[in-house]
Design an enzyme around this catalytic site. Structure first.
Site, mmCIF file in Angstrom:
data_model
loop_
_atom_site.group_PDB
_atom_site.id
_atom_site.type_symbol
_atom_site.label_atom_id
_atom_site.label_comp_id
_atom_site.label_asym_id
_atom_site.label_seq_id
_atom_site.Cartn_x
_atom_site.Cartn_y
_atom_site.Cartn_z
ATOM 1 C CG ASP A 35 -69.466 31.955 55.101
ATOM 2 O OD1 ASP A 35 -68.332 32.297 55.083
ATOM 3 O OD2 ASP A 35 -69.593 31.091 55.957
ATOM 4 C CG LEU A 85 -37.969 15.239 53.644
ATOM 5 C CD1 LEU A 85 -38.872 15.837 54.656
ATOM 6 C CD2 LEU A 85 -37.029 15.984 53.149
ATOM 7 C CE LYS A 118 -42.992 13.029 56.935
ATOM 8 N NZ LYS A 118 -44.185 12.481 56.263
ATOM 9 C CD GLU A 176 -48.244 16.156 52.406
ATOM 10 O OE1 GLU A 176 -48.558 14.796 52.801
ATOM 11 O OE2 GLU A 176 -47.044 16.616 51.782
ATOM 12 C CB CYS A 413 -40.375 -23.294 49.820
ATOM 13 S SG CYS A 413 -41.281 -21.907 49.064
#
Length: 677
Positions: A35, A85, A118, A176, A413
């Site tokens: 790093d 989907l 998913k 995603e 109602c």
């Protein structure tokens, strides 16, 4: 040595090196430097760009720290719709999915499926032109999303420029945006230290981070992007793979990150094995998932299978079993929906289920209350079906308190006191008040002004509620009688906003018959059904006069929908609403009947590729369709003609190999002239 290079040369060298390190870290999962070395290069890059601002480029790694804040997100229309989907919730659903595919393709052999987790995040589209990231957008409603380019550019593993040279000149990558669990914990710790409200779960944190108007805030959030498909592709430099999995491999070569759990399986049985394997790994993954996605791997099969209105036939999301917890039913309230449906809503002791705190759940209707045998005060089992919708699935009978109370369904109602009716054969009870009922009125007005209906810019839900509460709007036509002065005095409006709204209302008067039908809120008439009704009958008058047999002759209109449409146009108050809207100036262009079988190109399949100079691609497509042709996105043995513009690429090669007729743009224009002459 670096000091022998000019600043521009050294900057290019550093950018290439950092991009390579990013590829090794995020795509290959194989970091090659510490790093500290990476940070040193970043500091050197920033120093050069600060000293030579003219050398700073849009695809520099420095641009991932964010730029100036936006005042609002612009809308983006997806050139290729971002569909959702269909779901499978058990093994029977998966077996049925495979059977539908085999039946449609008329094959009995095993089908290869591309399988992947998913991811539980936010769907995003990223467009690259000539290898450079030029636009990113949310899914939105699938056709129109929000431009979040400046925010997506800050995501660490999103390449601002693609690797290599053989990518298409226009390439839309879909995937995603997620936040890892560790990143979520760190973010919430920082939120709490700042005295801010922590996020509920990683998905909400990711979505909230992407919708920040200030990209510097997004840049500070631990977001990651994973690719899962292609959208728009133009001018391929080399042929794309013939399978979904090979196309994902190409994305990886171009520097785009993929899920590490991708696999290709054979048949539904192996898909289910993969599903159970990922389910066992679920808790060990660094990010949240809510199921597995299966896609037919063969692209030609995908194209033959096609789409239904909202989803591809060749893919399905197999959701994990819902997560359950126990809570207490504190009370039941009754809500009134747009169509008058009376829905009992359970008020629960707040309970953490599957990553969110649940305090409300629908009880659906009286039949469901009876089935559960539920009473106020009961201990209940809450399930998040598909990890999304809270449901009460059972009561714990031996925990019922002595003072448990029956749930009493109202006879009138709860909003307007009108009578409630429950038709034979229907589970739902409905208020008969119509637009007299303020609850129905509010929801009906919201629907009328919504994007898919009359699309009134600036007329949001809260403003509609204010207008209804103030009794300034009692019917949709009242919107068009609103004046600037009273609007200006409303909360958060002002004169400028009022003027803009009045202008937007005037603009919305020009619509289409399909949108107008949809705006009326006829039960079970969605966008597609409204479009079918408009195209079949051509005029509003013809729809009003249609009997049940005529309505059932419309594509996708069955007995129930036909009855709803028929009943709607027999109600006098509905006809009064329509008449008032027409008198207010709502109008649409005349629809010409499409006699497809009589059109000159009826039954022919055309494909467009390359750059057109005289007509743009959409205009050419619309013209071909108006002449009866079907316009496909890919070349196959069923293609009748390929229209090849400049830089046609692999589609031209494939057409020539298959012996498909090829014409250039001039040939196409000449054909149009001949057919119209």
């Amino acid at each position: 040595m670096s000091n022998a290079l000019s600043p521009a040369q050294r900057l290019t060298q550093i950018i290439n090196t950092i991009n390579e390190y990013n590829y090794q870290y995020y795509v290959q999962d194989n970091p090659s430097v510490p790093d500290a070395e990476y940070d040193r290069l970043m500091r050197e890059l920033l120093d050069i760009e600060n000293n030579h601002p003219d050398l700073r480029s849009p695809d520099s790694p420095s641009q991932k720290v964010g730029g100036a804040a936006l005042s609002a997100f612009e809308q983006v229309e997806h050139e290729v719709p971002m569909l959702s989907l269909d779901n499978a919730f058990d093994e029977d659903d998966m077996q049925a999915f495979e059977k539908r595919i085999k039946d449609r393709l008329k094959i009995s052999s095993e089908i290869s499926f591309s399988c992947e987790p998913k991811l539980d995040g936010l769907a995003v589209s990223i467009l690259y032109e000539n290898g450079q990231l030029v636009r990113a957008a949310t899914r939105g409603d699938g056709r129109v999303g929000e431009n979040i380019t400046t925010n997506v550019r800050t995501i660490a593993n999103v390449p601002l420029r693609l690797r290599g040279e053989n990518f298409p000149s226009r390439l839309e990558v879909r995937g995603e945006v997620i936040m890892t669990r560790a990143g979520f914990v760190t973010l919430n710790e920082a939120q709490i230290k700042k005295g801010k409200k922590p996020f509920v779960n990683p998905r909400n944190a990711a979505a909230g981070s992407l919708r920040q108007l200030d990209p510097k805030i997004t840049a500070a959030r631990p977001l990651l992007f994973y690719s899962y498909s292609l959208g728009l592709v133009e001018n391929e430099q080399q042929p794309l793979g013939e399978t979904h999995s090979s196309r994902l491999a190409q994305l990886s070569e171009w520097g785009l990150p993929l899920s590490k759990e991708l696999e290709v399986t054979q048949g539904a049985t192996q898909c289910l094995t993969y599903f159970h394997k990922i389910g066992e790994l679920r808790s060990q993954l660094s990010y949240d998932i809510d199921g597995v996605v299966f896609k037919v791997d063969n692209i030609a099969m995908q194209q033959e299978l096609g789409f239904v209105a909202r989803a591809p036939r060749w893919a399905i999301a197999h959701k994990f079993p819902a997560q359950e917890e126990m809570s207490t039913l504190l009370d039941v309230e009754f809500q009134v929906g747009r169509t008058g449906a009376i829905t009992p809503v359970a008020r629960l002791e707040p309970t953490f289920v599957g990553g969110v705190t649940v305090s409300n759940a629908t009880l659906h209707n009286q039949d469901e209350i009876n089935r559960l045998g539920i009473k106020i005060g009961d201990s209940v089992i809450i399930r998040r079906a598909g990890d999304v919708i809270p449901q009460i699935v059972a009561i714990v009978a031996d925990k019922r308190p002595d003072d448990a109370k029956d749930i009493v369904f109202p006879e009138s109602c709860p909003v307007c006191d009108s009578a409630i009716e429950k038709l034979e054969g229907e589970a739902v009870a409905r208020c008969t008040g119509g637009l007299y009922c303020k609850a129905q009125r509010k929801e009906a007005m919201k629907h009328f002004a919504s994007r898919k209906a009359l699309d009134v810019d600036g007329l949001g839900d809260k403003l509609i509620e204010q207008l209804v509460d103030a009794e300034m709007v009692k019917s949709p036509a009242d919107f068009f009688a609103l004046d600037i002065a009273p609007l200006s005095s409303m909360e958060r409006m002002g004169e400028k906003s009022a003027v803009n709204l009045v202008n937007a209302l005037e603009k919305s008067k020009k619509t289409t018959l399909a949108k107008f039908l949809y705006s009326l809120g006829i039960r079970e008439v969605g966008e597609a059904t409204a479009q079918n009704l408009a195209q079949h009958f051509l005029t509003l008058e013809a729809i009003e006069q249609a009997d049940l047999d005529a309505l059932q002759a419309v594509s996708d209109v069955g007995v129930i929908v036909a009855q709803h449409v028929f009943n709607f146009f027999k109600e006098e108050h509905n006809l009064e609403v329509i008449s008032a809207l027409l008198e207010a100036g709502v109008h649409w262009p005349k629809i010409e009947k499409l006699a497809l079988d009589e059109l000159p190109l009826a039954g022919q399949v055309y494909v467009l590729t390359g750059t057109l100079n005289v007509m743009d691609r959409n205009s050419a497509k619309a013209k071909l369709q108006s002449l009866g042709a079907k316009v496909s996105g890919s070349v196959s043995a069923k293609t009748d003609c390929l229209v090849a513009g400049e830089k046609a690429g692999s589609k031209l090669t494939k057409a020539q190999d298959l012996g498909v007729k090829v014409m250039n743009e001039d040939d196409m224009l000449a054909m149009f002239a001949d057919l119209e002459g």
